[in-house]
Design a protein around this motif. Structure first.
Motif, PDB file in Angstrom:
ATOM      1  N   TYR A 181     -41.517  27.958 -54.261  1.00 52.99           N
ATOM      2  CA  TYR A 181     -41.026  28.079 -53.041  1.00 52.99           C
ATOM      3  C   TYR A 181     -39.386  27.873 -53.184  1.00 52.99           C
ATOM      4  O   TYR A 181     -38.209  27.758 -53.587  1.00 52.99           O
ATOM      5  CB  TYR A 181     -40.835  26.010 -53.126  1.00 52.99           C
ATOM      6  N   VAL A 182     -39.304  28.930 -52.029  1.00 57.17           N
ATOM      7  CA  VAL A 182     -37.988  29.572 -51.468  1.00 57.17           C
ATOM      8  C   VAL A 182     -36.815  28.629 -50.127  1.00 57.17           C
ATOM      9  O   VAL A 182     -38.335  28.926 -49.941  1.00 57.17           O
ATOM     10  CB  VAL A 182     -38.169  31.094 -51.654  1.00 57.17           C
ATOM     11  N   GLU A 183     -36.103  28.697 -50.039  1.00 52.37           N
ATOM     12  CA  GLU A 183     -35.931  27.461 -49.324  1.00 52.37           C
ATOM     13  C   GLU A 183     -35.497  28.773 -48.308  1.00 52.37           C
ATOM     14  O   GLU A 183     -33.893  29.548 -48.426  1.00 52.37           O
ATOM     15  CB  GLU A 183     -34.745  26.944 -49.179  1.00 52.37           C
ATOM     16  N   PHE A 184     -35.179  29.083 -46.965  1.00 51.48           N
ATOM     17  CA  PHE A 184     -34.256  29.895 -45.858  1.00 51.48           C
ATOM     18  C   PHE A 184     -32.997  29.336 -46.380  1.00 51.48           C
ATOM     19  O   PHE A 184     -32.521  28.783 -46.483  1.00 51.48           O
ATOM     20  CB  PHE A 184     -34.570  30.096 -44.835  1.00 51.48           C
ATOM     21  N   THR A 185     -32.317  30.621 -46.093  1.00 48.57           N
ATOM     22  CA  THR A 185     -30.671  29.760 -46.412  1.00 48.57           C
ATOM     23  C   THR A 185     -30.805  30.181 -44.872  1.00 48.57           C
ATOM     24  O   THR A 185     -31.123  29.823 -43.592  1.00 48.57           O
ATOM     25  CB  THR A 185     -30.065  31.379 -46.655  1.00 48.57           C
ATOM     26  N   ASP A 186     -29.681  28.886 -45.084  1.00 50.91           N
ATOM     27  CA  ASP A 186     -28.653  27.942 -43.232  1.00 50.91           C
ATOM     28  C   ASP A 186     -27.929  28.946 -42.665  1.00 50.91           C
ATOM     29  O   ASP A 186     -27.188  28.551 -43.075  1.00 50.91           O
ATOM     30  CB  ASP A 186     -28.043  26.403 -43.919  1.00 50.91           C
ATOM     31  N   THR A 187     -28.318  29.283 -41.444  1.00 58.69           N
ATOM     32  CA  THR A 187     -26.996  30.082 -40.616  1.00 58.69           C
ATOM     33  C   THR A 187     -26.504  29.160 -39.979  1.00 58.69           C
ATOM     34  O   THR A 187     -25.408  29.889 -39.518  1.00 58.69           O
ATOM     35  CB  THR A 187     -28.151  31.494 -40.003  1.00 58.69           C
ATOM     36  N   LYS A 188     -26.634  28.478 -39.809  1.00 62.78           N
ATOM     37  CA  LYS A 188     -25.346  27.266 -39.240  1.00 62.78           C
ATOM     38  C   LYS A 188     -24.176  27.219 -39.368  1.00 62.78           C
ATOM     39  O   LYS A 188     -23.956  27.373 -41.290  1.00 62.78           O
ATOM     40  CB  LYS A 188     -25.840  25.467 -38.637  1.00 62.78           C
ATOM     41  N   PRO A 189     -23.152  27.166 -38.736  1.00 61.99           N
ATOM     42  CA  PRO A 189     -21.952  27.239 -39.075  1.00 61.99           C
ATOM     43  C   PRO A 189     -21.608  25.329 -40.193  1.00 61.99           C
ATOM     44  O   PRO A 189     -22.314  24.586 -40.380  1.00 61.99           O
ATOM     45  CB  PRO A 189     -20.767  26.772 -38.485  1.00 61.99           C
ATOM     46  N   HIS A 190     -21.499  25.536 -41.497  1.00 60.27           N
ATOM     47  CA  HIS A 190     -21.221  24.936 -42.676  1.00 60.27           C
ATOM     48  C   HIS A 190     -19.713  24.431 -43.368  1.00 60.27           C
ATOM     49  O   HIS A 190     -19.193  25.378 -43.037  1.00 60.27           O
ATOM     50  CB  HIS A 190     -22.485  24.241 -43.627  1.00 60.27           C
ATOM     51  N   ASP A 191     -19.235  23.288 -44.195  1.00 61.97           N
ATOM     52  CA  ASP A 191     -18.482  23.253 -44.770  1.00 61.97           C
ATOM     53  C   ASP A 191     -17.920  24.028 -45.209  1.00 61.97           C
ATOM     54  O   ASP A 191     -19.296  24.344 -46.152  1.00 61.97           O
ATOM     55  CB  ASP A 191     -18.116  21.661 -45.558  1.00 61.97           C
ATOM     56  N   SER A 192     -16.837  24.721 -45.822  1.00 58.64           N
ATOM     57  CA  SER A 192     -16.635  25.815 -47.269  1.00 58.64           C
ATOM     58  C   SER A 192     -16.826  25.015 -48.142  1.00 58.64           C
ATOM     59  O   SER A 192     -16.644  23.720 -48.353  1.00 58.64           O
ATOM     60  CB  SER A 192     -15.769  26.773 -46.800  1.00 58.64           C
ATOM     61  N   ASN A 193     -16.421  25.761 -49.582  1.00 56.45           N
ATOM     62  CA  ASN A 193     -16.189  25.708 -50.877  1.00 56.45           C
ATOM     63  C   ASN A 193     -15.086  24.913 -51.045  1.00 56.45           C
ATOM     64  O   ASN A 193     -15.361  23.739 -51.358  1.00 56.45           O
ATOM     65  CB  ASN A 193     -17.128  26.529 -51.625  1.00 56.45           C
ATOM     66  N   LYS A 194     -14.293  25.454 -50.593  1.00 53.44           N
ATOM     67  CA  LYS A 194     -13.080  24.685 -50.479  1.00 53.44           C
ATOM     68  C   LYS A 194     -12.706  23.302 -50.311  1.00 53.44           C
ATOM     69  O   LYS A 194     -12.124  22.165 -50.356  1.00 53.44           O
ATOM     70  CB  LYS A 194     -11.506  25.756 -49.552  1.00 53.44           C
ATOM     71  N   LYS A 195     -13.457  23.072 -48.782  1.00 51.80           N
ATOM     72  CA  LYS A 195     -13.309  21.393 -48.606  1.00 51.80           C
ATOM     73  C   LYS A 195     -14.163  20.368 -49.323  1.00 51.80           C
ATOM     74  O   LYS A 195     -14.077  19.635 -50.000  1.00 51.80           O
ATOM     75  CB  LYS A 195     -14.078  21.343 -47.123  1.00 51.80           C
TER      76      LYS A 195
END
Length: 77
Positions: free
Chosen positions: A31-45
């Motif tokens: 199973y390979v999950e698709f990458t989420d192209t929606k904006p999301h919180d960065s790793n810094k947060k």
């Protein structure tokens, strides 16, 4: 009577055969999950969060985004 005995032996013989069949191998493949192209919180947060383990009960009627930091109110019940 003879047909009952034959039916019994057929059922007994078929049980191991049926139980050895693979159960839905096509569903358990790679199973390979698709990458989420929606904006999301960065790793810094995410790195700014405290390291304490926190959990909360959620509603099954709400779809929670998995890549954003959850906004929940603190409740000590």
């Amino acid at each position: 009577m003879k047909s009952t005995i034959i039916l019994f032996f057929l059922l007994v013989w078929s049980c191991p055969y049926l139980s050895s069949q693979p159960a839905c191998n096509y569903l358990l493949g790679d199973y390979v999950e698709f990458t989420d192209t929606k904006p999301h919180d960065s790793n810094k947060k995410w790195d700014k969060l405290s390291t304490n383990v926190q959990f909360a009960w959620g509603s099954t009627d709400i779809r929670y985004p998995k890549l954003n930091i959850p906004t929940v109110s603190s409740n000590n019940h």
